[in-house]
Design an enzyme around this catalytic site. Structure first.
Site, PDB file in Angstrom:
ATOM      1  CD  GLU A 141      -3.223   7.426   5.461  1.00 22.64           C
ATOM      2  OE1 GLU A 141      -4.226   6.960   6.003  1.00 22.64           O
ATOM      3  OE2 GLU A 141      -2.064   7.023   5.687  1.00 22.64           O
ATOM      4  CD  GLU A 194      -2.622   1.221   2.653  1.00 22.36           C
ATOM      5  OE1 GLU A 194      -3.070   0.118   3.062  1.00 22.36           O
ATOM      6  OE2 GLU A 194      -2.850   2.292   3.246  1.00 22.36           O
TER       7      GLU A 194
END
Lengths: 283, 487
Positions: free
Chosen positions: A165, A160
């Site tokens: 974020e 990932e």
């Protein structure tokens, strides 16, 4: 030939911008310079400029619907839908809206778009120009997930790459992270990047990675703020295999941001001006 | 500061050139025109307007770094009881540099710390977005009021007040956001505070330090959420000639820390509007004047952002005054009347839990009234109890705008312990409290009805500690001339 062409264009834009800066730089300090001098991959492979009103282009984007397992593995509170209230394209911008509303047992709704099975690529420069939401409990993300080879491999083995974020109660800070076997969840490897005298919820910023064999470079606007290589991760480097697909989502609540509080303002929006993917034209 | 002066100087020189050379004028004008276009098309936030470029006052944001900044003076609130000697400039305990401000907050009953710091060198603060400072205290404390914008010349037109700022014993940076900096191009009031022990258990007898007080452009003060009427959508009945003050004016910003910071602000930061200016108009100071009959919605914006909260006014035309009382002051202990001196001040908005009542005190023809809207239950709490031993009646005048309205009145004696004690299930008095209940009925729409209520029932023999009137029913009515008396 392609390189030359792009080079000319870049030169032009630099000259134009230079003039603007010389004349008016002292008045306008807020225009974001989109020229990615930190990125070197220039051959455009895929771009969604979100110029067509309505639902996003179905040739590029699919959806995750519902609450997943255990709030998508993070105790997230939202129910993802593909309704226009939660995801739409207007005025040249993709709008993902998190709403506070009772819906199929959840207290919030939002949307999660993904290119799985529609656009996947190994290596490349993945970037998006976005304006983020704000407030406790908001958790937008722009990230890549490795193809699971028809379910034969599972996370975190698939890898990932979190390009962006951010939690809404820290409006000046974003972070870029990788997850893999031996370094997932709380043990993931990444770095925060903080804006000086600015914040992510008041204007658009470019979030990107340039990903090649044995490295991932992270940048925001014109700042290269991190590079992650196999030496940085305490487990297997799972980013030299198979293609990855793109996910864009706006989560509400969950382990990372915590729940919204009484000061959180709803609705909140994640605005995406474009998503562009390039490849290295040299190999 | 020097940069700004230089800039002005250059402009003057350019103007001289324009006088000499026609061709040059033309090219200059083009440049200026291009400038204007570029500003409007590429800027993504409010930029300085062209006029602001020529501002007369220095864009000096410093207030107190190590010493008083240019033109700064100390004005303690001596008339209000502040201790003028509580403030000193010290060098032994500073955050940075050589000097800091020190305030010795007195213990309860010995005055308070209160002062404004104003400059004789007016400042252009329009390029900043916050007042910031470092502060610490000798013990954890909450500063009652702190802010900027006190000015005698403008009647505090742009005052900003932060209430209850928590300070701990370490030097920390604090931020007071500017509601709309474009208003602050000619400011003198750079910093003010008021802090003291409000009651015996409140903190007092401690020391506050401030350092590096200055206006800054942080760039992270954002997400404005202005409010009027504390964000509530209110409705109120009114009448021609009356006026209503807009209250609950705040601006909230999200700071770079992610924390929301709310400040109480002056009405002049807002642009008010009325949906029908033949019914109601609003002044820059937030005073609503009712000038005709009909309905009007009062709303506001701040810096282009719609404020949460509104007031819907229904005006039925002019309101005649209630009958003028005829008893002499000696026979009367008054709660609310323009005819008498009050026997005690009262709280007309007790904010009982579950109450939906909106109370205001409009005036018409110089007469004040008590206007109740959407009442279920509320009260008038007397700040000091009334000894009505020698009195026999309560007088009240009631006005309603529609038929079929009844109002309930409960006269409460709160007993020797001076505390209102009520059975929360039944609403009846308990312990040493007594009350007498009376219904105001047979009210005629569009006129005043006067009531003479005997001090009877349970309070006939206990009326020396009258502490409250409880008001039920309605829901919409106007009261005036509330007083206890003996004929």
């Amino acid at each position: 030939m392609d390189i030359k062409h792009i080079y000319t264009k870049t030169m032009k834009s630099i000259i134009l911008k230079g003039i603007v800066i010389i004349l008016f730089g002292f008045l306008s300090s807020c225009a974001t310079d989109d020229t990615q001098i930190v990125a070197r991959f220039t051959e455009l492979v895929m771009a969604d400029e979100f110029d067509t009103e309505g639902a996003p282009n179905s040739a590029i984007w699919g959806y995750d619907i519902g609450t997943g397992d255990n709030g998508w593995g993070n105790n997230e509170l939202q129910y993802y839908t593909d309704r226009s209230e939660n995801v739409t394209v207007q005025n040249g911008v993709l709008i993902i809206t998190a709403k506070e509303e009772a819906f199929n047992g959840a207290s919030y709704t939002s949307a999660r778009l993904l290119t799985k099975g529609k656009f996947e690529q190994t290596y490349g420069r993945f970037e998006a120009r976005m304006r983020l939401p704000y407030g406790k409990g908001l958790w937008p993300a722009f990230w890549l997930l490795g193809d699971d080879s028809n379910g034969t491999e599972v996370w975190p083995q698939i890898g990932e790459i979190d390009i962006m974020e951010y939690v809404g109660d820290e409006p000046t800070i974003m972070f870029g992270t990788v997850h893999g076997p031996g370094y997932s969840g709380g043990e993931s490897i990444g770095k925060p990047y903080q804006l000086e005298n600015d914040r992510f919820d008041t204007g658009f910023h470019v979030f990107g990675v340039e990903w090649g064999p044995n490295y991932i470079n992270y940048y925001v606007d014109d700042v290269l703020y991190n590079q992650i290589t196999p030496d940085d991760v305490p487990g297997e480097w799972v980013f030299n295999r198979g293609p990855f697909y793109i996910i864009l989502n706006l989560a509400v609540g969950g382990a990372l941001p915590g729940s919204p509080n009484e000061e959180t303002v709803f609705p909140q929006t994640l605005l995406v001006d474009y998503v562009r993917v390039y490849k290295n034209s040299n190999n | 500061m020097s940069g700004k002066l230089e800039h002005t100087y250059t402009l003057i020189l350019e103007n001289k050139d324009i006088m000499k050379n026609r061709t040059f004028i033309y090219s200059k004008l083009t440049t200026i025109f291009t400038l204007a276009i570029i500003i409007t098309t590429i800027s993504c936030e409010r930029d300085l307007s062209n006029e602001a470029e020529f501002a007369t006052f220095p864009a000096d944001g410093s207030v107190f770094l190590d010493a008083f900044s240019s033109g700064l003076n100390y004005f303690p609130f001596v008339d209000a009881g502040a201790d003028p000697f509580a403030f000193t400039v010290v060098s032994d305990d500073v955050f940075s540099g050589s000097g800091a401000m020190r305030f010795d907050v007195p213990s309860f009953g010995n005055g308070f710390v209160g002062a404004t710091f104003n400059t004789t060198s007016n400042r252009d603060l329009s390029g900043f977005d916050a007042l910031t400072f470092y502060a610490k205290a000798s013990q954890s404390a909450s500063i009652n009021s702190i802010g900027f914008g006190i000015s005698g010349d403008t009647e505090n037109k742009y005052i900003v007040e932060l209430n209850g700022l928590e300070i701990d014993t370490n030097w920390d940076k604090y931020t007071i956001p500017i509601p709309d900096a474009s208003k602050l191009f000619n400011e003198t009031g750079l910093f003010w505070l008021a802090e003291g022990a409000s009651f015996a258990e409140d903190e007092g007898g401690y020391v506050l330090w401030f350092d590096e007080i200055k206006f800054e452009k942080l760039g992270t003060v954002s997400q404005p959420r202005p409010k009027i009427f504390n964000g509530e959508s209110l409705s109120e009945q009114s009448f021609t000639g009356s006026s209503i003050t807009i209250t609950g004016l705040t601006q909230t910003f999200n700071l770079g820390s992610g924390d929301n910071q709310t400040v109480a602000i002056a009405p002049s930061y807002f642009d008010f509007s009325s949906s029908d200016i033949e019914v109601a108009r609003v002044s820059e100071r937030g005073e609503i004047s009712i000038i005709g009959d009909g309905t009007a919605e009062i709303t506001a914006t701040l810096g282009g952002v719609l404020a949460e909260g509104s007031l819907s006014i229904t005006s039925s035309g002019g309101l005649e005054s209630a009958p003028t009382p005829t008893f002499s002051q000696a026979n009367v202990k008054s709660i609310f009347s323009d005819a008498y001196v009050n026997d005690t001040e009262s709280n007309f908005t007790p904010g009982f839990g579950g109450s939906t009542t909106e109370t205001s005190t409009p005036t018409s023809n110089g007469d004040s009234f008590l206007s109740y809207t959407n009442n279920n239950f509320t009260g008038i709490l007397f700040e000091n109890t009334i000894d009505a031993s020698g009195l026999t009646f309560l007088h009240v005048d009631v006005y309603v705008q529609e038929a079929g309205i009844n109002v309930g009145l409960q006269i409460r004696d709160i007993g020797a312990n001076q505390v209102i004690e009520t059975d929360t299930n039944t609403g009846f008095p308990i312990a040493d409290d007594k009350d007498f209940r009376f219904d105001l009925t047979d009210l005629t729409a569009g006129q005043w009805t006067s009531f003479e209520i005997p001090l009877a029932g349970d309070i006939a023999s206990q009326k020396n500690n009258l502490g409250a009137l409880i008001i039920t029913g309605g829901p919409n009515f106007i009261l005036d001339n509330i007083y206890f008396y003996t004929p």
